[in-house]
Design an enzyme around this catalytic site. Structure first.
Site, PDB file in Angstrom:
ATOM      1  N   LEU A  58      31.774   6.185  10.698  1.00  0.00           N
ATOM      2  CA  LEU A  58      33.119   6.762  10.519  1.00  0.00           C
ATOM      3  C   LEU A  58      34.089   5.688  10.039  1.00  0.00           C
ATOM      4  O   LEU A  58      34.936   5.937   9.195  1.00  0.00           O
ATOM      5  CB  LEU A  58      33.631   7.371  11.833  1.00  0.00           C
ATOM      6  CG  LEU A  58      32.810   8.517  12.421  1.00  0.00           C
ATOM      7  CD1 LEU A  58      33.434   8.979  13.738  1.00  0.00           C
ATOM      8  CD2 LEU A  58      32.750   9.681  11.438  1.00  0.00           C
ATOM      9  N   ASP A 115      32.292  -6.397   7.119  1.00  0.00           N
ATOM     10  CA  ASP A 115      32.185  -7.434   8.150  1.00  0.00           C
ATOM     11  C   ASP A 115      33.129  -8.615   7.905  1.00  0.00           C
ATOM     12  O   ASP A 115      33.374  -9.415   8.808  1.00  0.00           O
ATOM     13  CB  ASP A 115      30.742  -7.947   8.230  1.00  0.00           C
ATOM     14  CG  ASP A 115      29.805  -6.931   8.849  1.00  0.00           C
ATOM     15  OD1 ASP A 115      30.300  -5.918   9.363  1.00  0.00           O
ATOM     16  OD2 ASP A 115      28.587  -7.140   8.821  1.00  0.00           O
TER      17      ASP A 115
HETATM   18  O1  F6P Z   1      27.177  -4.012   5.878  1.00  0.00           O
HETATM   19  C1  F6P Z   1      27.598  -4.393   7.121  1.00  0.00           C
HETATM   20  C2  F6P Z   1      27.379  -3.345   8.158  1.00  0.00           C
HETATM   21  O2  F6P Z   1      28.307  -2.315   7.974  1.00  0.00           O
HETATM   22  C3  F6P Z   1      27.362  -3.926   9.562  1.00  0.00           C
HETATM   23  O3  F6P Z   1      28.574  -4.126  10.154  1.00  0.00           O
HETATM   24  C4  F6P Z   1      26.466  -2.978  10.296  1.00  0.00           C
HETATM   25  O4  F6P Z   1      25.856  -3.604  11.395  1.00  0.00           O
HETATM   26  C5  F6P Z   1      25.475  -2.659   9.269  1.00  0.00           C
HETATM   27  O5  F6P Z   1      26.112  -2.751   8.024  1.00  0.00           O
HETATM   28  C6  F6P Z   1      24.814  -1.320   9.385  1.00  0.00           C
HETATM   29  O6  F6P Z   1      23.860  -1.261   8.375  1.00  0.00           O
HETATM   30  P1  F6P Z   1      23.013  -0.010   8.009  1.00  0.00           P
HETATM   31  O7  F6P Z   1      23.943   1.009   7.412  1.00  0.00           O
HETATM   32  O8  F6P Z   1      22.025  -0.495   7.002  1.00  0.00           O
HETATM   33  O9  F6P Z   1      22.363   0.465   9.266  1.00  0.00           O
END
Ligand code: F6P
Length: 420
Positions: free
Chosen positions: A298, A144
């Protein structure tokens, strides 16, 4: 000087280069055998410490550890697990200290984003109060790119490269079809509250008319009327419209355009599904045929097209974390500092964990074009060096070869942990 053991854990959403940081940690610790005994890795992050599931990285060969540098995802397992405050759950901290004491762990390196740096900071403070001081060093990571202090976050450059490459390629595809078929392509990218990833996709636009034509950022409140007008004008001008939408795109009231329902241990809403939402809106209002894609995992797993700059930085922060610990530093995190010259240079700096914990850095307004639908020259200057260079993994039989670890656990010394 007596040797102590080191505990390393991966935390939060993984990236295509977090293992390069692990590689930096383990290889550097191995170079300091006189000061560091064993390097344990938490099985599934800090949960591994609570459950006393410690992977003995000493059982892995030098070549297996070296292969981590080109392997995506979290080799030891990660977690979304929030340690409560000391007053709310003292038992958890006592358990951590018991495990650390039982295995003579004096160094704790936590590889994660803002939430994880907060945890590392808490452990550092409480370990002193609890009479078993632990050296806690954060290792930055997050696709992020929203950690403060550091110029950029390891993991981001590779996602940036993947999304920019993908929208360029998909844009060419739509351009071929648009005369008689698809006119709109929508690609959804990650970035919960900050539009860094979406913005980086803008690097694909080098000349007037190149994809993406529209970027939707969380930082700019979504305006349905202006958006649809812009889509229509792109289709008229270029024959098609390629759109990148951040999963965190928001309405004026701050609600997400689309959320997938549910939340993680930190209370973060699970996002995903804004691409079909936007595509359907275009279809029903303007009637254009569309395709959409959710890059989802991905994008953060795409080690095959990682940025060489990102890989080098991810390794460097892992290495620096060990060096910080050995230099007697505590409750700090290595950062990436950008050089001031025209030519991109970077070096390792240092931030206090207390300055990093729980702060989200958003895209500055001057990185977003005045109409709110693209990036500025200034943003390009920021993003461009971060995606530079390729660092392909080795391929065999047409497929990438990634690290295969034994992940052997050390013998437990304590009673089984029961979470409350
Ligand atoms: O760690 C950040 C992130 O990749 C975000 O951009 C995304 O919304 C989130 O993790 C998804 O998290 P998880 O894999 O826990 O669903």
């Amino acid at each position: 000087m007596s040797k102590a053991n080191l505990f390393y854990a991966q935390s939060g959403g993984v990236t295509s280069v977090i293992n390069a940081s692990a590689c930096g940690v383990i290889e550097t610790a191995r170079d300091h055998k006189d000061r560091i005994g064993k390097v344990f890795a938490g099985r599934n992050g800090i949960v591994g410490a609570l459950k006393e599931e410690l992977i003995d990285t000493g059982k892995e060969s030098a070549s297996a550890i070296a292969a981590l540098r080109h392997s995506p995802a979290g080799a030891f397992g990660s977690c979304r697990y929030k340690l409560k405050s000391f007053s709310e759950n003292r038992r958890e901290y006592e358990r951590l200290m018991d495990v650390f004491r039982a295995h003579d762990i004096r160094y704790f390196l936590y590889n994660g984003g803002g939430d994880s740096q907060d945890t590392a900071n808490k452990v550092s403070q409480l370990s002193i109060d609890m009479g078993f001081p632990i050296t806690c060093i954060g290792v930055p990571k997050t696709v992020d790119n929203d950690l403060p202090v550091t110029d950029n976050c390891p993991g981001f450059g590779s996602v940036a490269k993947y999304v920019a490459v993908s929208i360029r390629e998909a844009g060419l595809d739509v351009a071929s079809m648009c005369e008689s078929s698809t006119k709109v392509f929508v690609m959804e990218v990650m970035g919960r509250h900050a539009g860094w990833i979406a913005g980086a996709a803008g690097l694909a636009t080098e000349r007037e008319g190149d994809a993406p034509h529209i970027i939707l950022f969380p930082e700019i409140a979504f305006d349905r009327v202006r958006f649809l007008r812009k889509v229509k004008s792109c289709v008229r001008k270029y024959g098609y419209c390629a759109i990148v939408v951040s999963e965190g795109a928001q309405n004026v009231d701050g609600s997400f355009l689309a959320d997938a329902g549910g939340a993680d241990a930190f209370g973060h809403v699970q996002l995903g599904g804004v691409a079909p939402f936007v595509a359907n809106m275009i279809k029903s209002e303007l009637g254009y045929k569309y395709h959409w894609a959710v890059a989802d995992y991905l994008q953060r797993a795409a080690r095959h097209i990682a940025s060489a700059t990102d890989v080098a930085q991810a390794y460097a922060v892992g290495k620096a974390a060990v060096e910080f610990a050995l230099a007697g530093k505590n409750a700090v995190m290595p950062t990436i500092v950008r050089g001031k010259g025209k030519k991109y240079t970077w070096r390792i700096g240092e931030a206090k964990l207390s300055d990093v914990a729980n702060v989200e850095k958003k895209m500055p307004r001057n990185y977003i074009s005045r109409d709110g639908f693209h990036i500025t020259e200034r943003a390009r200057e920021y993003f461009a060096p971060l995606i530079m260079g390729e660092d392909y993994p080795p391929f065999r039989k047409g497929m990438p070869r990634y690290a295969q670890l034994k992940r052997m656990l050390v013998a437990k010394k304590l009673k089984k942990w029961r979470a409350t």
